[in-house]
Design an enzyme around this catalytic site. Sequence first.
Site, PDB file in Angstrom:
ATOM      1  N   GLU A 220      45.924  37.454  35.038  1.00  0.00           N
ATOM      2  CA  GLU A 220      45.784  38.145  33.759  1.00  0.00           C
ATOM      3  C   GLU A 220      47.174  38.625  33.357  1.00  0.00           C
ATOM      4  O   GLU A 220      47.660  39.639  33.864  1.00  0.00           O
ATOM      5  CB  GLU A 220      44.800  39.313  33.879  1.00  0.00           C
ATOM      6  CG  GLU A 220      43.374  38.887  34.160  1.00  0.00           C
ATOM      7  CD  GLU A 220      42.779  38.047  33.043  1.00  0.00           C
ATOM      8  OE1 GLU A 220      43.061  38.349  31.868  1.00  0.00           O
ATOM      9  OE2 GLU A 220      42.048  37.087  33.338  1.00  0.00           O
ATOM     10  N   CYS A 254      48.208  44.762  27.380  1.00  0.00           N
ATOM     11  CA  CYS A 254      48.479  43.319  27.318  1.00  0.00           C
ATOM     12  C   CYS A 254      47.944  42.694  26.036  1.00  0.00           C
ATOM     13  O   CYS A 254      48.460  41.671  25.585  1.00  0.00           O
ATOM     14  CB  CYS A 254      47.895  42.614  28.533  1.00  0.00           C
ATOM     15  SG  CYS A 254      46.132  42.888  28.777  1.00  0.00           S
TER      16      CYS A 254
END
Length: 483
Positions: A220, A254
């Site tokens: 991720e 993110c």
Amino acid sequence: MSSSTSFHTPMDEISQVHERARQAYRSGKAKSIAFRKEQIAQVSYLLKDNEDRFVEALKSDLGRPAQETVFFDFAASYLNIKLMYDNVEKWTKSRRAGFNLSFAPMSPRVKAEPKGTVLVIGPFNVPVFMLVVPLAGAIAGGNAVVLKPSEKCPACAKLMAELVPKYLDNEMFHVVNGGIPETTRLLELQWDHIFFTGSNSVGRIVAQAAAKHLTPLTLELGGKNPVVVDPRSDFHLAAKRTLWGRVSNAGQICLAPEYVLIPRASQDAFVEAVKEVYASFYPEGPAKSDSLSRVVTEAQATRIKRLLDESQGTIVFGGDVVVAERYVAPTLVKDVAPGDSLMSEEIFGPVLPIVPVQDVDEAIEIIKSRGHPLAIYAFSRDKTFLEKVFDNTESGAAVANDTVVNGGVPGLPGGGIGASGYGYATGKELFEQFTHIRVSLNNPAWVDNIGFGFRYPPYTKKENEKQLRFLSPALPPRPKKVS
């Protein structure tokens, strides 16, 4: 031992932790669905019973307002933990494979089974969510788990190390704390799956380490998530939701929007809309506001300051960086070129560049010229405009008229593509990261008498052809014209 490393796990204990977890997995205790559900429930109460302590820890580590911790770390965690708890029994049941008359007597079935002992390496930016949600997913899958919290959030990491053994099975679930040496040692060991959240550069290191043992991996990562603004859109809405996504958690998300692409003729109007929103967010200024986090380290602040100092864009507001206080003011920079310093890497801070373009076609070309982002955002009332942006680009998520919130929506798996990572961090797809599909069949002796005896020598050509044709499906229609 210095105070900065006093909570680190001793290096000689890391292999012991790994072996304890492996032996606990081999004991078979996690085969019990009742055990898995008990442990998943305990994960939720580990968090619920200690919310105030986690809020204080993240205030210490990130200067983060309580509301952001509740939104980004607690709410999304509870949603995913409950999903695992409610569905683990259904997801782990053996099920029939697709029906085929020729093979039906063999009772072909598939079943999700655990991978084994997994390592979860968490990030600093959402240090609770990206540890406890993968933990719950791994438990649902029946695995033993070793957690590695980010050393950049020491208060949160120490709290996690204290609570995990109090709430969870002490043999199956462990915490290893530390920095680069401890993480390096962990990556030298053989795991059955590694789940990593962090930067692209460290992700490559993790991938290389995993490859040595052929270990499956979930990455991720991040990337520069663009916002494409239709000049006919509601600028106030676009400004409000984009600036919120950019400044929340001091831009350390993110999924945060990294830059705005808007037609040059509309740049000034959009800038005015962002200025109005900024004034409403911080009426007394951001430095005194209780609604702005700090960046995680002085090194992060220094890096962002360098990007701003080297930029050829025009600062509209903000630009202040106080390295010693880890303070980066919310900053809007207009007239940023695609090759500017602010476009050279993921900013991961509350700085929003605006890149003026000729039209949506140029915006799409800029997006396509870069690595695949985790998300692409577009603001427009026009379905055709949105389709053009999304159909001609690639990303982990395609979000219209908002930013960031897709990360917490039940049923939407979070994950990237290419440089923004692979695998999924939420939903049923997270459970699937930590399991493999084991196939089974039981072929009775009488099957050879009705259809499969032809496989044994000596072969008879005529009989073979007859039986093989029966096994083969009809082909699709032949295309009239091959492109």
